[in-house]
Enzyme design. Structure first.
Site, mmCIF file in Angstrom:
data_model
loop_
_atom_site.group_PDB
_atom_site.id
_atom_site.type_symbol
_atom_site.label_atom_id
_atom_site.label_comp_id
_atom_site.label_asym_id
_atom_site.label_seq_id
_atom_site.Cartn_x
_atom_site.Cartn_y
_atom_site.Cartn_z
ATOM 1 C CE LYS A 124 -1.648 1.568 4.123
ATOM 2 N NZ LYS A 124 -1.354 2.973 4.418
ATOM 3 C CG ASN A 125 2.263 2.767 3.542
ATOM 4 O OD1 ASN A 125 1.108 3.074 3.259
ATOM 5 N ND2 ASN A 125 2.678 2.586 4.782
ATOM 6 N NE ARG A 147 1.093 12.409 7.354
ATOM 7 C CZ ARG A 147 1.502 13.606 7.692
ATOM 8 N NH1 ARG A 147 0.688 14.461 8.200
ATOM 9 N NH2 ARG A 147 2.772 13.926 7.529
ATOM 10 C CB CYS A 202 -4.059 10.879 12.043
ATOM 11 S SG CYS A 202 -3.834 9.132 12.092
ATOM 12 N NE ARG A 240 0.651 10.379 10.261
ATOM 13 C CZ ARG A 240 0.168 9.439 9.451
ATOM 14 N NH1 ARG A 240 -1.053 9.026 9.611
ATOM 15 N NH2 ARG A 240 0.907 8.937 8.482
ATOM 16 C CG ASP A 256 3.145 1.554 9.604
ATOM 17 O OD1 ASP A 256 2.780 2.502 10.318
ATOM 18 O OD2 ASP A 256 3.395 1.681 8.387
ATOM 19 N NE ARG A 314 -6.851 4.694 6.200
ATOM 20 C CZ ARG A 314 -6.271 5.793 6.629
ATOM 21 N NH1 ARG A 314 -6.640 6.325 7.777
ATOM 22 N NH2 ARG A 314 -5.326 6.383 5.925
HETATM 23 N N1 EPU Z 1 6.840 14.780 10.572
HETATM 24 C C1 EPU Z 1 7.082 16.110 10.818
HETATM 25 N N2 EPU Z 1 6.905 17.014 9.789
HETATM 26 C C2 EPU Z 1 6.533 16.618 8.527
HETATM 27 C C3 EPU Z 1 6.313 15.258 8.282
HETATM 28 C C4 EPU Z 1 6.475 14.356 9.327
HETATM 29 O O1 EPU Z 1 7.432 16.475 11.933
HETATM 30 O O2 EPU Z 1 6.413 17.477 7.641
HETATM 31 C C5 EPU Z 1 7.014 13.776 11.655
HETATM 32 C C6 EPU Z 1 5.753 12.993 11.967
HETATM 33 O O3 EPU Z 1 4.900 13.677 12.841
HETATM 34 C C7 EPU Z 1 6.320 11.714 12.561
HETATM 35 C C8 EPU Z 1 7.599 11.508 11.762
HETATM 36 O O4 EPU Z 1 7.936 12.804 11.222
HETATM 37 O O5 EPU Z 1 6.624 11.868 13.922
HETATM 38 C C9 EPU Z 1 7.498 10.512 10.632
HETATM 39 O O6 EPU Z 1 6.368 10.783 9.829
HETATM 40 P P1 EPU Z 1 6.334 10.456 8.267
HETATM 41 O O7 EPU Z 1 6.130 11.726 7.520
HETATM 42 O O8 EPU Z 1 7.506 9.621 7.891
HETATM 43 O O9 EPU Z 1 5.013 9.599 8.137
HETATM 44 P P2 EPU Z 1 4.156 9.543 6.834
HETATM 45 O O10 EPU Z 1 5.032 9.691 5.662
HETATM 46 O O11 EPU Z 1 2.979 10.435 6.964
HETATM 47 C C10 EPU Z 1 4.358 6.986 6.345
HETATM 48 C C11 EPU Z 1 3.407 5.842 6.225
HETATM 49 C C12 EPU Z 1 2.860 5.497 7.599
HETATM 50 C C13 EPU Z 1 4.042 5.152 8.511
HETATM 51 C C14 EPU Z 1 5.047 6.308 8.532
HETATM 52 C C15 EPU Z 1 6.318 5.979 9.280
HETATM 53 C C16 EPU Z 1 2.524 6.102 4.006
HETATM 54 C C17 EPU Z 1 1.381 6.408 3.130
HETATM 55 N N3 EPU Z 1 2.339 6.202 5.317
HETATM 56 O O12 EPU Z 1 3.598 8.063 6.886
HETATM 57 O O13 EPU Z 1 2.039 4.354 7.437
HETATM 58 O O14 EPU Z 1 3.581 4.911 9.815
HETATM 59 O O15 EPU Z 1 5.437 6.655 7.196
HETATM 60 O O16 EPU Z 1 6.929 4.866 8.744
HETATM 61 O O17 EPU Z 1 3.592 5.739 3.525
HETATM 62 C C18 EPU Z 1 0.180 2.962 7.849
HETATM 63 O O18 EPU Z 1 0.414 2.385 6.786
HETATM 64 O O19 EPU Z 1 -0.643 2.539 8.711
HETATM 65 C C19 EPU Z 1 0.874 4.222 8.153
HETATM 66 C C20 EPU Z 1 0.442 5.074 9.071
#
Ligand code: EPU
Length: 433
Positions: free
Chosen positions: A31-32, A101, A125, A130, A317, A409
């Site tokens: 998915k990701n 997101r 969330c 996030r 995750d 999801r």
């Molecule tokens: N963060 C910031 N600023 C930003 C972006 C992120 O401070 O602009 C922080 C977040 O709050 C968090 C950390 O950085 O503490 C990591 O967040 P990240 O941006 O890496 O998360 P994401 O890209 O929104 C993806 C996956 C998530 C997974 C996380 C971490 C996708 C679509 N989602 O989210 O997957 O938990 O990386 O590996 O790739 C899931 O599949 O259930 C899921 C939540």
């Protein structure tokens, strides 16, 4: 959408616990990986075919967002064909971005290919704070003019220009931030260097896809990625999405929690080293070959300490499912999440099932109990929901897990595939809860 397609009302799982998982299961596409790749098809000049795209709700949601911004998305089984039909539509409404997101990943490709984008800011969330500040900082460094208004980011740029962007935030790097900026940089003027980039296999898969369109990207999978912008990206390519390491890990953890023995086929074991090491240290026996992982966890398991970290660490995750598994491991385990330090919404639900878990500030302490009990619990989010299913499979007696549409999801036909592994799990729809 399989299990979910015909339902009206909120689905629940009714699970009879106490049976070890047995048999074989085939892993879906990731998915990701699929989501940012789907978003980046906006960059292509010709239609693109994606294979092994999982039939899960987040993919359906992003398909709707893509249609909203002028793309046509056609699905045949696990294949998606995506092409631009109306490049003037550059606005992604909050209805969908709020739900998911990853929709924010359309911003970079829209900006790079069409020079403008209006995308809703993703809401909060349950898994913690996030923000998207790092994404926005990156686009600004590339020369985009950004305005935040009424919950939307509107962005403009004649042509983005290459820049050096540091992706480190308070909790490490950002996965979708890396994807969003890397995709945008493929059409920028000059070289972009992403420092402290995410190293996840999903980023490598996105880079492979973009390179197949003609992008010049070096270093994906390492913490510094360089992208030399090109004038245009092609299309008519076919890309096969990598197997879902998170789904594979979920089944391995479920097998361990129920003291079962299964074979997970179609996986990439090299993406799962940290999870495999962790399961081995609980006492499970694991054998891998190129694309399958065989686990035998039929003996009692031991407690282990776990810290969830960015790749190649134990994935955040999997933190909740691991906790469900450790609830019945002999001894005391400490679990901490460095990526989402407050991602513990599953703890009170596990406690309802008899788990002995204590919140001690930025970590939790799990003292293994002999068995969990069936209970009525609610899935707080996707992965925490999977954790409750795992706990229910391991528990004595019957459990009802509510709001399992949250599990849809990211897991394709979860109940059906678990049933094929010999356990008793039924999906029912309740009119109101
Ligand atoms: N963060 C910031 N600023 C930003 C972006 C992120 O401070 O602009 C922080 C977040 O709050 C968090 C950390 O950085 O503490 C990591 O967040 P990240 O941006 O890496 O998360 P994401 O890209 O929104 C993806 C996956 C998530 C997974 C996380 C971490 C996708 C679509 N989602 O989210 O997957 O938990 O990386 O590996 O790739 C899931 O599949 O259930 C899921 C939540």
């Amino acid at each position: 959408m399989g299990e979910a397609s015909m339902e009206r009302g909120t689905p629940i799982y009714r699970i009879r616990g106490g049976r070890p998982l047995q048999g074989e299961v085939e892993v879906s596409g990731a998915k990701n990986a699929a989501l940012p790749i789907m978003a980046s098809t906006i960059l292509a000049r010709r239609p693109v075919t994606l294979k092994r795209v999982p039939e899960v709700r987040d993919v359906q949601t992003l398909s709707t967002v893509l249609e909203e911004v002028g793309m046509r998305v056609e699905r045949a089984d696990c294949d998606l064909r995506i092409e631009t039909v109306d490049p003037d539509r550059c606005r992604a409404d909050r209805t969908w971005v709020r739900h998911m997101r990853a929709s924010f990943c359309v911003l970079g490709p829209l900006l790079a290919r069409r020079g403008q984008a209006v995308v809703a800011l993703p809401g909060g969330c349950k898994i913690g704070d996030r923000p998207v500040d790092i994404h926005l900082r990156g686009f600004e460094a590339m020369g985009a003019r950004l305005a935040l208004e009424d919950g939307y980011v509107s962005a403009r740029a004649e042509r983005l220009r290459g820049a050096t962007i540091d992706l480190a935030g308070p909790h490490g790097t950002t996965v979708t931030g890396t994807a969003n900026l890397m995709a945008a940089a493929t059409l920028a003027d000059g070289r972009t260097t992403l420092v402290n980039a995410a190293c996840e296999p999903e980023i490598v898969d996105l880079a492979r896809f973009l390179i197949s369109l003609g992008a010049k990207i070096d270093g994906a999978g390492r913490s510094v990625i360089t992208i030399d912008g090109v004038e245009r990206l092609g299309g008519e390519v076919t890309h096969r999405v990598i197997p879902d390491r998170i789904e594979a890990a979920t089944f391995l953890i479920a097998a361990t929690a129920t003291r079962g023995a299964i074979c997970v086929r179609g996986a990439d074991p090299s993406h799962l080293s940290a999870v495999i090491d962790l399961l081995q240290s609980t006492g499970a026996e694991i054998e891998v070959d190129q694309s399958s992982i065989r686990i035998d966890a039929t003996r009692p398991i031991r407690a282990v300490d776990v810290v969830a970290r960015p790749y190649p660490g134990v994935p955040t995750d999997m933190q909740a499912p691991i906790m469900a598994m450790l609830a019945t491991a002999a001894g005391e385990s400490i679990v901490r999440d460095e990526v989402f330090p407050d991602r513990f919404a599953h703890v009170p639900e596990l406690v309802k099932m008899g788990a002995n878990i204590e919140d001690i500030g930025d970590r939790v302490c799990i003292r293994g109990v002999q068995f969990l009990n069936g209970a009525q619990v609610t899935a707080p989010d996707l992965r925490a929901g999977a954790a409750l299913v795992i706990a229910a499979l391991a528990a004595q007696g019957d459990t009802v897990v509510r709001k399992v549409d949250r599990i849809d999801r990211g897991y394709r036909q979860f109940a059906k595939r678990l049933r094929q592994l010999g356990v008793q799990i039924d999906r029912e729809v309740r009119k109101s809860q």
